[in-house]
Design a protein around this motif. Structure first.
Motif, short mmCIF file in Angstrom:
data_model
loop_
_atom_site.label_atom_id
_atom_site.label_comp_id
_atom_site.label_asym_id
_atom_site.label_seq_id
_atom_site.Cartn_x
_atom_site.Cartn_y
_atom_site.Cartn_z
N ARG A 163 -51.57 -13.91 41.95
CA ARG A 163 -50.62 -14.91 41.46
C ARG A 163 -49.29 -14.81 42.20
O ARG A 163 -48.68 -15.84 42.53
N ALA A 164 -48.84 -13.57 42.43
CA ALA A 164 -47.59 -13.40 43.16
C ALA A 164 -47.70 -13.96 44.57
O ALA A 164 -46.77 -14.60 45.07
N ALA A 165 -48.85 -13.72 45.22
CA ALA A 165 -49.04 -14.25 46.57
C ALA A 165 -49.06 -15.77 46.56
O ALA A 165 -48.47 -16.42 47.44
N ARG A 166 -49.77 -16.35 45.55
CA ARG A 166 -49.80 -17.81 45.46
C ARG A 166 -48.42 -18.37 45.18
O ARG A 166 -48.02 -19.41 45.74
N ALA A 167 -47.67 -17.69 44.28
CA ALA A 167 -46.32 -18.17 43.97
C ALA A 167 -45.43 -18.12 45.20
O ALA A 167 -44.63 -19.03 45.45
N GLU A 168 -45.58 -17.06 46.00
CA GLU A 168 -44.78 -16.95 47.23
C GLU A 168 -45.15 -18.06 48.21
O GLU A 168 -44.27 -18.67 48.84
N THR A 169 -46.47 -18.34 48.32
CA THR A 169 -46.91 -19.42 49.21
C THR A 169 -46.39 -20.77 48.74
O THR A 169 -45.92 -21.59 49.55
N GLU A 170 -46.48 -21.01 47.42
CA GLU A 170 -45.99 -22.28 46.89
C GLU A 170 -44.48 -22.42 47.09
O GLU A 170 -43.99 -23.51 47.40
N ALA A 171 -43.75 -21.32 46.89
CA ALA A 171 -42.30 -21.37 47.11
C ALA A 171 -41.98 -21.69 48.58
O ALA A 171 -41.06 -22.46 48.87
N ARG A 172 -42.76 -21.08 49.49
CA ARG A 172 -42.53 -21.37 50.91
C ARG A 172 -42.84 -22.83 51.24
O ARG A 172 -42.11 -23.48 51.99
N ARG A 229 -51.30 -9.68 41.51
CA ARG A 229 -50.95 -9.72 42.93
C ARG A 229 -51.32 -11.05 43.54
O ARG A 229 -50.58 -11.61 44.36
#
Length: 385
Positions: free
Chosen positions: A167-176, A165
């Motif tokens: 990692r998913a949150a970090r990936a979403e932040t990085e994508a944003r 979870r």
């Protein structure tokens, strides 16, 4: 890396079901052990010790309702009591399981080691007639290890879920962030294009409109000619604006962009606006890459715009030089203006945008005054083989 357990102020339905299930398992363990003693007739001596076992076992099961608040303290207390009390073993196993689930493995190992010592103390204090103490101790250690192992599996599974979870949150932040950076780069590209394109066209409009303003009694043919040029420049400015706005709807590579081959047309427009331009082309028919040529075109375009704004009427010389494997040099130099510029010609951001363009292309921009009082603008851009 240890992942802290998420604490909730109010247990949910699933938590209540788990608590009830573990409580019933502990009670069932005590009831079955007590019934087995009664059926076999192997009651401990003195007789009151069996009654004490049952009371301690019931209290241990009741104490399990506190296992979420004080898991380690409850486990240690039940382990210590299990050294001499037999029927509290079920509650002690549940407490060991709880520690393994909700606490770091280091804490679990310490409590499990204490339980192993407590099991050794039990078989020494209360040996079973006809049974090997070593075998009973090994059996107890195995059962306790199974409870702890089950809890560790759940602990690591929850740790993995929390990690995924995170990692998913970090990936979403990085994508944003990447999307925001892309939007920022697009805005910068649009700003550069609008400045370069519209600045050039509007400066042409200003020159011809100024001619009409300062010569209101000019012949009708000259007025009509100037008006035609103004109309044409305005129409071309609108076309350029549509192309620039297209950056919002299509990649830049899909838009019609000027190249170095369009430079003669640009110089022709400047001459028709009254700016004398001399071109010296030392490229020997060699064509630089499209991106490099486009940057060179923008350098000349911005230089001509600045001449019309800050040195109207000054003569301009443009020099192109370079070859593949070295660099492309673009130099634009103007002499001193015949008359001082109008007061509204404040400095803009054109040179800043040109420096950014040159840096993005891997080159550099140079500018400054000349010995004769004019201005020199030069760009040196890489020209790969």
């Amino acid at each position: 890396m240890e992942v802290p357990t998420t604490r909730r102020s109010r247990p949910g339905l699933r938590d209540w079901l788990v608590d009830i299930g573990l409580f019933l398992l502990a009670v069932l363990y005590g009831v079955l052990m007590s019934d087995a003693r009664l059926q076999a007739g192997h009651l401990p001596e003195p007789a009151w010790l069996f009654d004490l076992d049952q009371i301690v076992g019931a209290l241990g099961c009741a104490a399990l309702w506190l296992r979420r608040r004080w898991p380690v303290g409850l486990a240690v207390a039940l382990v210590v009591v299990s050294t001499f009390a037999e029927l509290v073993a079920g509650a002690m196993l549940v407490a060991l399981f709880t520690v393994a689930v909700h606490r770091p493995p280091r804490t679990t190992l310490a409590v499990y080691t204490l339980s192993v010592l407590a099991a050794l103390g039990y078989v020494l204090i209360r040996p079973e007639p006809g049974e090997s103490p070593a075998l009973l101790w090994v059996l107890g250690v195995a059962v306790q290890g199974a409870a702890v192992g089950w809890g560790l599996v759940i602990h690591h599974r929850r740790q993995l879920v929390l990690s995924l979870r995170d990692r998913a949150a970090r990936a979403e932040t990085e994508a944003r962030l990447r999307a925001e950076q892309a939007q920022h780069r697009t805005r910068e590209a649009i700003a550069r294009e609008m400045h370069d394109v519209l600045g050039h066209r509007l400066s042409l409009l200003s020159v011809h409109a100024g001619a009409l303003e300062y010569h209101p009694h000019a012949p009708a043919e000259d007025v009509a000619s100037a008006a035609a040029v103004i109309r044409k420049c305005a129409h071309q400015a609108l076309q350029d604006l549509r192309e620039v706005i297209g950056v919002l709807r299509a990649p830049v590579g899909e838009l019609p962009q000027p190249t170095l081959a369009d430079l003669p047309r640009l110089l022709g427009e400047a001459e028709r606006a009254g700016t004398g331009v001399e071109l010296r082309d030392d490229l020997d028919d060699a064509a630089p890459p499209e991106g490099t040529g486009r940057t060179a075109y923008r350098v000349v375009q911005e230089a001509l715009t600045n001449v019309r704004k800050h040195a109207p009427g000054a003569a301009v010389s443009v020099r192109l030089a370079g070859m593949p494997g070295r660099e492309l040099t673009v130099e634009v130099e103007n002499g001193p203006p015949p008359a001082p510029p109008t007061p509204d010609t404040s400095p803009g951001q054109g040179l800043v945008g040109l420096a950014e363009r040159a840096a993005l292309a891997g080159g550099r921009l140079e500018h400054g005054t000349t010995a004769t009082g004019g201005w020199r603008l030069a760009a040196r851009l890489p020209w790969p083989v």
